[in-house]
Enzyme design. Sequence first.
Site, PDB file in Angstrom:
ATOM      1  N   ILE A  53       0.909  -1.290  -0.090  1.00 25.27           N
ATOM      2  CA  ILE A  53       0.062  -0.054  -0.003  1.00 25.27           C
ATOM      3  C   ILE A  53       0.846   1.214   0.021  1.00 25.27           C
ATOM      4  O   ILE A  53       1.903   1.110   0.670  1.00 25.27           O
ATOM      5  CB  ILE A  53      -0.903   0.066   1.142  1.00 25.27           C
ATOM      6  CG1 ILE A  53      -2.045   1.263   1.490  1.00 25.27           C
ATOM      7  CG2 ILE A  53      -0.196   0.081   2.484  1.00 25.27           C
ATOM      8  CD1 ILE A  53      -3.008   1.152   2.341  1.00 25.27           C
ATOM      9  N   SER A  54       0.589   2.187  -0.797  1.00 25.54           N
ATOM     10  CA  SER A  54       1.666   3.463  -0.981  1.00 25.54           C
ATOM     11  C   SER A  54       1.705   4.189   0.185  1.00 25.54           C
ATOM     12  O   SER A  54       0.695   4.012   0.924  1.00 25.54           O
ATOM     13  CB  SER A  54       1.217   4.182  -2.284  1.00 25.54           C
ATOM     14  OG  SER A  54       1.131   3.360  -3.506  1.00 25.54           O
TER      15      SER A  54
END
Length: 223
Positions: free
Chosen positions: A67-68
């Site tokens: 997940i960024s």
Amino acid sequence: MSIATSKGGKSQRSGLILAKQLQASGISQTKVLAAIANCPRHLFVPEILAHKAYDNTALPIGQGQTISQPYIVARMTELITGAGNDANNACDKVLEIGTGSGYQTAILAQIFDKVYSIERIKSLQWQAKRRLRNLDLHNVSMKHGDGWKGWANKGPFKAIIVTAAPSEIPPQLLEQLDEGGKMIIPVGDHQQTLRLITRKTNNFEQQTIEAVRFVPLVPGELI
Ligand code: SAH
């Protein structure tokens, strides 16, 4: 377009603290900060990492993907948000390549009229779909497919956001960008930079934003 946060007073506070931190790091668009503040990021990470969900870091989500980092999500969103909201009230459509956890998708869904998102790993796509449904974000269409090809029959798009890094900009994505539209994309193998591309008739203006680190945009076989 709403997001159900009523269940989590604590997560709402954590989201707000995260948004304030991002504001201090230079994110200035109110819509983007509000979307971050509203979004329960702990629902987008594995339960065992929930205590780190509001840290400004990328986290593993399984299948070798991440997940960024919230700062990067906010920065990329801010850079393409100017592409929306034109005076003619046209439907502002955004295409996302690399749904992953669906967190970036949830931020976009609060800002754009309609979000199209493509993911090549079926199990991640399925989980992301369920999360968005649970949050009452219904203006999103998802596809299990190869992002290199984009989603031609839904285009052209006001904005395109790519959350995995190709070695070169996929030409089919450029073709699907609307006149005046903007694409934000990390490009490179070992050294990656974030590029902002603006379509001006058949010219593509390119601006380099900053150094970044994303998982690769994988060509071919879906899993
Ligand atoms: N925006 C996501 C980032 C996930 S990481 C988030 O914040 O959770 C990037 C994602 O891109 C991964 O889920 C990976 O499976 C996906 N991806 C990589 N190559 C792809 C391709 N060719 N087509 C579609 N998705 C791809």
